[in-house]
Design a protein around this motif. Structure first.
Motif, short mmCIF file in Angstrom:
data_model
loop_
_atom_site.label_atom_id
_atom_site.label_comp_id
_atom_site.label_asym_id
_atom_site.label_seq_id
_atom_site.Cartn_x
_atom_site.Cartn_y
_atom_site.Cartn_z
N ILE A 1 -46.01 -2.83 3.53
CA ILE A 1 -44.72 -2.85 3.07
C ILE A 1 -45.05 -2.66 1.20
O ILE A 1 -46.30 -3.56 1.23
CB ILE A 1 -44.20 -5.08 2.80
CG1 ILE A 1 -43.58 -3.96 4.95
CG2 ILE A 1 -43.27 -4.97 2.17
CD1 ILE A 1 -44.43 -3.94 5.92
N VAL A 2 -44.80 -1.69 0.08
CA VAL A 2 -45.01 -1.78 -0.81
C VAL A 2 -44.49 -2.31 -1.56
O VAL A 2 -42.89 -2.42 -1.23
CB VAL A 2 -44.98 -0.21 -1.17
CG1 VAL A 2 -45.44 -0.33 -2.80
CG2 VAL A 2 -46.11 0.18 -0.53
N SER A 3 -44.52 -3.57 -2.07
CA SER A 3 -43.68 -4.61 -3.37
C SER A 3 -44.36 -3.82 -4.40
O SER A 3 -45.44 -3.44 -5.28
CB SER A 3 -44.37 -5.72 -3.23
OG SER A 3 -43.50 -6.25 -1.90
N ARG A 4 -42.37 -3.90 -5.89
CA ARG A 4 -43.12 -3.64 -6.92
C ARG A 4 -42.04 -4.75 -7.21
O ARG A 4 -40.79 -3.80 -8.00
CB ARG A 4 -42.42 -2.13 -7.45
CG ARG A 4 -42.62 -1.63 -8.77
CD ARG A 4 -43.01 0.29 -8.45
NE ARG A 4 -43.42 0.39 -10.04
CZ ARG A 4 -42.02 0.51 -11.02
NH1 ARG A 4 -40.82 0.96 -10.45
NH2 ARG A 4 -42.37 1.06 -12.01
N GLU A 5 -42.90 -5.57 -8.66
CA GLU A 5 -41.75 -6.55 -9.10
C GLU A 5 -40.72 -6.85 -8.21
O GLU A 5 -41.18 -7.78 -6.19
CB GLU A 5 -41.29 -6.17 -10.16
CG GLU A 5 -42.05 -5.65 -11.37
CD GLU A 5 -43.56 -6.85 -10.64
OE1 GLU A 5 -43.20 -7.98 -11.95
OE2 GLU A 5 -44.62 -6.44 -11.24
N GLY A 6 -39.41 -7.65 -8.22
CA GLY A 6 -38.33 -7.43 -7.64
C GLY A 6 -38.07 -6.99 -6.17
O GLY A 6 -37.28 -6.86 -5.19
N THR A 7 -38.63 -5.51 -6.12
CA THR A 7 -37.82 -4.70 -4.98
C THR A 7 -39.10 -4.66 -3.53
O THR A 7 -40.44 -4.66 -3.99
CB THR A 7 -37.46 -3.14 -5.59
OG1 THR A 7 -38.52 -2.24 -5.72
CG2 THR A 7 -36.82 -3.51 -6.06
N SER A 8 -39.19 -3.72 -2.15
CA SER A 8 -39.89 -3.89 -1.71
C SER A 8 -39.38 -2.64 -0.72
O SER A 8 -38.28 -2.99 -0.37
CB SER A 8 -40.37 -4.88 -0.33
OG SER A 8 -40.60 -5.97 -0.75
N ARG A 9 -40.48 -1.47 -0.02
CA ARG A 9 -40.22 -0.75 0.75
C ARG A 9 -41.66 -0.46 1.67
O ARG A 9 -42.09 -0.88 1.66
CB ARG A 9 -40.63 0.71 -0.16
CG ARG A 9 -39.34 0.66 -1.03
CD ARG A 9 -39.76 2.18 -2.30
NE ARG A 9 -39.50 3.63 -2.02
CZ ARG A 9 -40.25 4.73 -1.94
NH1 ARG A 9 -40.31 4.77 -3.18
NH2 ARG A 9 -40.03 5.53 -1.57
N VAL A 10 -40.47 -0.21 2.83
CA VAL A 10 -41.37 0.48 4.17
C VAL A 10 -42.40 1.50 4.07
O VAL A 10 -41.44 2.46 3.62
CB VAL A 10 -40.97 -0.16 5.83
CG1 VAL A 10 -41.44 0.06 6.23
CG2 VAL A 10 -39.88 -1.21 5.36
N CYS A 11 -43.25 1.68 3.65
CA CYS A 11 -44.21 3.23 3.18
C CYS A 11 -45.80 3.05 4.89
O CYS A 11 -45.12 2.25 5.57
CB CYS A 11 -44.91 3.16 2.16
SG CYS A 11 -43.61 2.80 1.09
N GLY A 12 -46.37 3.84 4.21
CA GLY A 12 -47.46 3.92 5.43
C GLY A 12 -48.52 4.65 5.27
O GLY A 12 -48.40 5.48 3.76
#
Length: 191
Positions: free
Chosen positions: A52-63
């Motif tokens: 889970i990659v967080s960048r300030e207010g947003t998060s993305r599921v990555c690998g």
């Protein structure tokens, strides 16, 4: 293909030519011509770990790809792959089932929680004598910030009075410095 091995006939490390490959390698010594079978080197098993990659207010599921034997620790800097994008990230938490250890072997990890460190948004509180103005500055994660130096953010000039780091300490001494991805908040005085 050629590899260097110990030859039982030459009693020395010599170059060998790979003649055949199957479960093991059939090799021939280029010095004396002796043939021998040697086991193949096992390639490390590579795992794609949910991240889970967080960048300030947003998060993305990555690998993130790690070898099964690799060990991962909180604060490690890795590269996360999100589709065609890749981000430099810092590990903030490791999930192993229902446990959250400080370090773990890649094969035991169920998810990594990370935050981007290449481009970060630094939070700044600028005090002008009567009120405090919140400002945000997007910068490179390796951008230096120095206590006592002057900066401009959102059109406001300020001098850094102290820096609050993510891992706890407060830096107040003039001349002390750190980089953007380590900062939780910058406190400054408006000029």
């Amino acid at each position: 293909m050629f590899i260097t091995l110990a030859c039982p006939e030459c009693n020395d490390e010599t170059e060998h030519e790979v003649v055949a490959e199957s479960r093991d390698l059939l090799v021939r010594c280029t010095t004396c011509g002796h043939h021998q079978h040697v086991p193949k080197e096992r390639e490390p098993r590579v795992l794609m770990i949910k991240t889970i990659v967080s960048r300030e207010g947003t998060s993305r599921v990555c690998g993130i790809e790690l070898a099964a034997e690799d060990e991962c620790t909180i604060t490690d800097h890795l590269v996360a792959e999100c589709g065609d994008d890749a981000f430099g990230v810092e590990v903030t938490s490791i999930e192993c089932g229902d446990k959250r250890p400080e370090r773990a072997k890649a094969s035991d990890i169920t998810a990594l929680w990370t935050r981007t460190i290449e481009q970060v948004v630094v939070k700044i509180s600028i005090h002008d004598g009567r009120k405090t103005i919140p400002v945000y500055m997007e910068c490179d994660g390796e951008s230096p910030f120095v206590v006592g130096d002057m900066y401009v953010a959102s059109g406001k000039r300020f001098k850094i009075s102290h820096l609050k780091l993510r891992d706890g300490p407060l830096m107040r001494k003039e001349g002390w410095k750190t980089v953007g991805h380590r900062i939780k908040r910058i406190y400054g005085v408006r000029l």
